[in-house]
Design a protein around this motif. Structure first.
Motif, short mmCIF file in Angstrom:
data_model
loop_
_atom_site.label_atom_id
_atom_site.label_comp_id
_atom_site.label_asym_id
_atom_site.label_seq_id
_atom_site.Cartn_x
_atom_site.Cartn_y
_atom_site.Cartn_z
N TYR A 264 1.14 -1.04 -0.27
CA TYR A 264 0.20 0.04 0.14
C TYR A 264 1.07 1.19 -0.63
O TYR A 264 2.46 1.48 0.26
CB TYR A 264 -1.07 0.16 1.39
N PRO A 265 0.61 2.38 0.06
CA PRO A 265 1.43 3.22 -0.69
C PRO A 265 1.39 4.05 0.84
O PRO A 265 0.67 3.79 1.85
CB PRO A 265 0.27 4.75 -0.96
N ALA A 266 2.68 4.85 0.90
CA ALA A 266 3.60 5.48 2.47
C ALA A 266 2.35 6.29 3.68
O ALA A 266 1.76 7.06 2.08
CB ALA A 266 4.76 5.52 2.15
N PRO A 267 2.18 6.53 4.55
CA PRO A 267 1.37 7.03 4.52
C PRO A 267 1.55 8.77 3.44
O PRO A 267 2.83 9.41 4.16
CB PRO A 267 1.12 7.59 6.44
N GLY A 268 0.39 9.33 3.29
CA GLY A 268 0.56 10.87 2.95
C GLY A 268 0.85 11.37 2.02
O GLY A 268 0.52 11.45 0.69
#
Length: 472
Positions: A264-268
């Motif tokens: 998943y994408p890293a936060p932000g």
């Protein structure tokens, strides 16, 4: 009236670009350029065999991608040639090859919509790693074939020496650079554009984004078993790490766990492409303009063919090609790539100049007392800027389109290739364009009615979904 300098058409590229030829010892790539050579390769096309063994490194591939990228051949004429290898009643025999050609058309259409965003992350990396944590500089040991990994170093040398890589090799090399070395895909894409004879921001960059996961649901990876399956033991047999320490000798699950904190994408993290931007792109077949008296022809690097539609529309009028000095510097184009382009230009009835393209084309037109400049379209934002500069200078610019590869009766959905392919497939096989088939309605049932699935789960990215070279 302005005077023109002598044409550079017959000046060897080593004299035109001595600094490039000094830094790149490989002055000629795997093939010479030009229409004559393209037709030789087209005559050898075997799309039926291609459909069976294209994935193997020694399988049948067409090697037409450099000629397609520079418009020496059009997608439509290569498609027509492929169809001659299958009966009208059985076009499925060449289905895979024509489907692969469609990727080139798809990428060009996306590029025409997104412009320079093609150099930015469409979406965030789906690796759990922030974009800032990928290096922006390209590793010297990869460029100089000094990693100690026989496969990687062999591919680096092949790229720099020949300007060609098999589609699988492009994906494998890209995945190593991005995921094992944590290098931003833009650095690798620039490296490819410098050396590949077919390198361009459409197919090249969009495929690097696919491998990186910035235009895909997850990152593309490969392992040693996949390498051996498609390449045999040619690399592993001589690799010092074959008996221990090979970074690719693992299952896909283990590789994914080792390389990615998550899928998943890293936060932000975000991307530059709005979700619905490519959903409904208006499209209709562009009509050719009417010839106008006193026009001159501008031939650019996306349509370097004697069959260039503007040249055919004005066979008796002067024509010009301009070496784009700024673009060649920006892309650090290799000597072998410049030699290929020079071969293509040498077959054309053009006066060759170099410098700032808009200024040189305008000077050429004024020298011939022309107010009309005829050329062919390009998806490049740089091309659009040149056309706008010529129009602001008072010229009428005509765009003569090449034959359409696949027409659609509805606005194009360019978010994924499958949607686009459903819209153009009928016409790509020579039939009238038809709307995509509607998916059958799914019967809704209660949880108690659902039987357990006996299907085996798909192996994680065990097979690539598409290729990095267009039309190979």
């Amino acid at each position: 009236m302005p005077t023109l300098p002598p044409s550079l058409r017959d000046v060897p590229p080593a004299e035109l670009f001595p600094e490039v030829f000094a830094r790149d010892p490989h002055h000629v790539g795997w093939t010479r350029g030009g229409r004559a050579r393209a037709l030789e390769l087209l005559a050898q096309l075997d799309p039926v065999t291609y459909g069976r063994d294209r994935s193997r490194l020694d399988g049948h591939v067409s090697r037409l991608s450099a000629f397609l990228r520079h418009g020496v051949l059009s997608l439509a004429e290569v498609r027509d040639a492929a169809l001659t290898h299958a009966p009208v009643t059985a076009p499925s025999r060449v289905y895979k090859y024509i489907n692969e050609l469609s990727w080139r058309d798809f990428f060009v259409r996306v590029y025409a919509e997104v412009g320079d965003k093609v150099w930015q992350d469409f979406q965030p990396y789906k690796t759990g790693i922030a974009a800032a944590d990928y290096a922006s500089e390209f590793p010297t040991d990869i460029d100089r074939a000094g990693t100690g990994l026989t496969c990687i170093d062999s591919w680096s040398r092949e790229l720099r020496e020949t300007g060609y890589l098999h589609n699988h090799v492009r994906m494998w090399l890209a995945a190593y650079i991005i995921h094992h070395r944590r290098v931003r895909w833009q650095a690798g894409a620039s490296w490819f554009i410098t050396h590949l004879l077919d390198g361009d921001p459409a197919a090249n960059n969009l495929n690097w984004q696919w491998v990186a996961s910035t235009w895909r649901r997850g990152p593309y990876i490969w392992n040693r078993a996949t390498l051996v399956k498609n390449a045999g033991e040619r690399y592993c047999a001589s690799c010092p790490l074959a008996s221990g320490g090979c970074p690719f000798d693992a299952t896909y699950s283990d590789l994914s766990t080792r390389l990615f904190p998550s899928r998943y994408p890293a936060p932000g993290e975000t991307g530059v492409l709005p979700p619905r931007m490519l959903e409904a792109v208006p499209w209709e077949a562009p009509p050719p303009p009417e010839p106008l008296p006193g026009a001159v022809v501008w031939v650019h690097g996306d349509r370097l063919s004697p069959t260039n539609e503007a040249l055919l529309a004005y066979p008796e009028r002067p024509a010009v090609f301009v070496w784009d000095d700024e673009l060649l510097r920006t892309w650090a184009v290799s000597a072998k790539r410049q030699s290929f382009i020079h071969d293509c230009v040498a077959e054309l009835p053009v006066h060759v100049l170099r410098g700032v393209v808009a200024e040189e084309v305008a000077r050429f037109a004024r020298a011939h007392r022309a107010k009309v400049i005829a050329t062919t379209p390009s998806p490049s934002p740089r091309f659009a800027q040149i056309v706008e500069a010529l129009r602001e200078a008072g010229f009428t610019v005509q765009l003569w389109p090449e034959p359409v590869f696949g027409a659609s009766v509805t606005p194009l959905d360019l978010r994924v290739h499958a949607a686009y392919w459903g819209q153009v497939r009928a016409n790509a096989f020579g039939k009238p364009p038809a709307p995509p088939k509607e998916k059958p309605l799914v019967k809704v049932s209660s949880p108690g009615d659902k039987k357990p699935s006996k299907r085996k789960p798909k192996k994680l990215d065990a097979e690539p979904l598409f290729k990095l070279g267009e039309g190979d």
